[in-house]
Design a protein around this motif. Structure first.
Motif, PDB file in Angstrom:
ATOM      1  N   VAL A  59      -9.388  -2.719  11.443  1.00 32.07           N
ATOM      2  CA  VAL A  59      -8.256  -1.797  11.501  1.00 32.07           C
ATOM      3  C   VAL A  59      -8.208  -1.172  12.886  1.00 32.07           C
ATOM      4  CG1 VAL A  59      -7.185   0.248  10.504  1.00 32.07           C
ATOM      5  CG2 VAL A  59      -8.468  -1.329   9.038  1.00 32.07           C
ATOM      6  N   SER A  69     -11.139  -2.907   6.536  1.00 30.18           N
ATOM      7  CA  SER A  69     -10.587  -2.825   5.184  1.00 30.18           C
ATOM      8  C   SER A  69     -10.642  -4.188   4.516  1.00 30.18           C
ATOM      9  CB  SER A  69      -9.132  -2.331   5.215  1.00 30.18           C
ATOM     10  OG  SER A  69      -8.287  -3.322   5.782  1.00 30.18           O
ATOM     11  N   ASN A  71      -8.741  -6.186   0.979  1.00 30.91           N
ATOM     12  CA  ASN A  71      -7.739  -6.064  -0.073  1.00 30.91           C
ATOM     13  C   ASN A  71      -7.765  -7.292  -0.977  1.00 30.91           C
ATOM     14  OD1 ASN A  71      -5.996  -3.567   0.879  1.00 30.91           O
ATOM     15  ND2 ASN A  71      -6.409  -4.802   2.692  1.00 30.91           N
ATOM     16  N   GLN A  74      -2.504  -8.483  -2.762  1.00 32.04           N
ATOM     17  CA  GLN A  74      -1.397  -8.136  -1.880  1.00 32.04           C
ATOM     18  C   GLN A  74      -0.170  -7.892  -2.756  1.00 32.04           C
ATOM     19  OE1 GLN A  74      -0.942  -7.475   1.326  1.00 32.04           O
ATOM     20  NE2 GLN A  74       1.226  -7.146   0.887  1.00 32.04           N
ATOM     21  N   CYS A  83       5.239   3.860  -0.798  1.00 29.23           N
ATOM     22  CA  CYS A  83       4.058   3.166  -0.279  1.00 29.23           C
ATOM     23  C   CYS A  83       4.325   2.462   1.053  1.00 29.23           C
ATOM     24  CB  CYS A  83       3.563   2.149  -1.306  1.00 29.23           C
ATOM     25  SG  CYS A  83       2.065   1.287  -0.780  1.00 29.23           S
ATOM     26  N   TYR A  84       3.525   2.803   2.061  1.00 29.21           N
ATOM     27  CA  TYR A  84       3.676   2.190   3.385  1.00 29.21           C
ATOM     28  C   TYR A  84       3.362   0.700   3.373  1.00 29.21           C
ATOM     29  CZ  TYR A  84      -1.437   2.483   3.617  1.00 29.21           C
ATOM     30  OH  TYR A  84      -2.789   2.340   3.355  1.00 29.21           O
ATOM     31  N   ALA A  85       2.587   0.243   2.380  1.00 26.40           N
ATOM     32  CA  ALA A  85       2.173  -1.163   2.324  1.00 26.40           C
ATOM     33  C   ALA A  85       3.309  -2.097   1.930  1.00 26.40           C
ATOM     34  CB  ALA A  85       1.010  -1.323   1.347  1.00 26.40           C
ATOM     35  N   SER A  88       4.321  -4.739   4.466  1.00 24.41           N
ATOM     36  CA  SER A  88       3.430  -5.872   4.716  1.00 24.41           C
ATOM     37  C   SER A  88       3.743  -7.062   3.812  1.00 24.41           C
ATOM     38  CB  SER A  88       1.966  -5.457   4.533  1.00 24.41           C
ATOM     39  OG  SER A  88       1.711  -5.100   3.176  1.00 24.41           O
ATOM     40  N   SER A 131      -9.058   0.009  -0.894  1.00 28.60           N
ATOM     41  CA  SER A 131      -8.272  -0.971  -0.196  1.00 28.60           C
ATOM     42  C   SER A 131      -7.476  -0.248   0.872  1.00 28.60           C
ATOM     43  CB  SER A 131      -7.309  -1.647  -1.138  1.00 28.60           C
ATOM     44  OG  SER A 131      -7.959  -2.316  -2.211  1.00 28.60           O
ATOM     45  N   ASN A 133      -4.741  -1.360   2.073  1.00 29.02           N
ATOM     46  CA  ASN A 133      -3.322  -1.702   1.955  1.00 29.02           C
ATOM     47  C   ASN A 133      -2.818  -1.483   0.524  1.00 29.02           C
ATOM     48  OD1 ASN A 133      -0.997  -2.620   3.349  1.00 29.02           O
ATOM     49  ND2 ASN A 133      -1.193  -4.636   2.434  1.00 29.02           N
ATOM     50  N   THR A 134      -3.268  -2.274  -0.430  1.00 31.13           N
ATOM     51  CA  THR A 134      -2.813  -2.108  -1.806  1.00 31.13           C
ATOM     52  C   THR A 134      -4.004  -1.815  -2.721  1.00 31.13           C
ATOM     53  OG1 THR A 134      -2.914  -4.495  -2.172  1.00 31.13           O
ATOM     54  CG2 THR A 134      -0.820  -3.583  -1.476  1.00 31.13           C
TER      55      THR A 134
END
Length: 355
Positions: A59, A69, A71, A74, A83-85, A88, A131, A133-134
């Protein structure tokens, strides 16, 4: 659709910015199906196996607070509208809206990839966060147990581990977490954005209830597993009034610290959130959107390092001051411990014990 999509955060599909062409919804056909009594949208979640070559990611963002990180999944069925993810998901060929919640990519080879990393010559036992991301404990984890298998590998190698989740399913793995805590190689971050269940249902439709998340904080803390509560994000005029009572509540339950972010609607999330707030909270929608923009130099989208997480301006300062006050009052002299990687280094190279 005129009726809200039950059990979903996003209420619309959005075009993938990286695709030249896009599919437009066939409204006439969908309306015809509904008139004929057929279900035009079954709203089911698909689980799609993928086979990445690596799991642990470095990261580089300086204001995220983690170095590495991992994950196992996904996309995320929790459906948190902010959610910012979500963005992605576009890199995998899907949209950031309903696709993010309905098309979950599953990395069944995650435990094997993780072990390869832990065994690699250059790995030095840095903290790996599940995680970044998610959510690694989203609903399908109950069945697949990929995260649990990864935890077993991490404990076997005594590698420092962080977990970010808003699902009480983490308590299923209490047996492993307790053993990791004995070596000071585990830290858990529980995301709690509100104490009000009605707010939770709107913002995070398929997450654990607030009651169960508070119970998770209490149970982990009683077993000496350090817990940081993340009030992320704080959304002006939606949950910003709950900062002090939330800090007081989680401190009473044993949390060692509280962190926060101010909501930022980068990329496609702005489109998704605007659509959602107009449908879910029409009486407050404009005020919420205007105050979010006030925190980010007049824009909903803010990607500037250093300010994107905290915002700027009067409202952002009021939020920051309230958090500081709450921590001083309820969490004085309390903080998360620094994780210990010496156990990993000793396992990997027993000669280090001589020094």
């Amino acid at each position: 659709m005129s009726q809200p999509i039950k059990g979903r955060g996003a209420q619309k599909q959005v075009h993938n910015r990286f695709f030249e062409h896009q599919h437009e919804p066939l409204d006439d056909f969908l309306n015809y199906c509904e008139e004929e009594g057929e279900l035009a949208d079954k709203n089911k979640t698909k689980y799609i196996d993928v086979f990445p070559k690596t799991l642990v990611n470095k990261v580089d963002s300086p204001d995220v607070g983690m170095g590495y990180s991992a994950n196992p999944y996904q996309g995320c069925e929790h459906g948190c509208v902010y959610c910012y993810a979500r963005n992605s998901h576009e890199y995998w060929g899907y949209g950031a809206g309903l696709d993010f919640e309905r098309n979950i990519l599953v990395k069944k080879n995650a435990p094997q990839l993780l072990e390869e990393k832990l065994k690699s010559k250059n790995w030095q036992g840095d903290t790996i966060v599940f995680s970044g991301n998610t959510d690694c404990y989203q609903p399908i984890e109950r069945k697949l147990e990929i995260t649990r298998s990864c935890l077993k590998k991490l404990f076997q190698w005594k590698n420092p581990t962080g977990i970010i989740t808003k699902n009480a399913l983490i308590l299923r793995d209490l047996d492993i977490l307790k053993e990791m805590a004995k070596y000071n190689i585990i830290a858990v971050n529980i995301s709690i954005t509100s104490l009000e269940e009605d707010t939770r249902r709107l913002l995070e439709p398929r997450t654990s209830s607030i009651k169960n998340r508070l119970k998770t904080v209490e149970v982990l803390s009683k077993h000496n597993i350090p817990v940081n509560v993340m009030m992320a994000p704080i959304i002006p005029s939606l949950n910003s009034h709950e900062i002090l009572p939330l800090i007081e509540t989680v401190a009473t339950l044993g949390a060692k610290s509280v962190a926060y972010t101010v909501v930022r609607l980068n990329g496609q999330i702005a489109t998704i959130f605007e659509d959602w707030v107009q449908k879910a909270l029409p009486d407050r929608a404009e005020r919420i959107l205007n105050q979010i923009a006030e925190c980010h130099d007049g824009k909903l989208n803010d990607s500037r390092w250093g300010t994107r997480m905290r915002g700027e301006g009067t409202i952002a300062k009021q939020i920051a001051d309230t958090v500081i006050l709450g921590k001083k009052k309820y969490l004085k002299d309390s903080r998360m411990p620094k994780l210990d990687r010496s156990h990993y280094l000793q396992l990997k190279d027993p000669q280090t014990r001589l020094f």
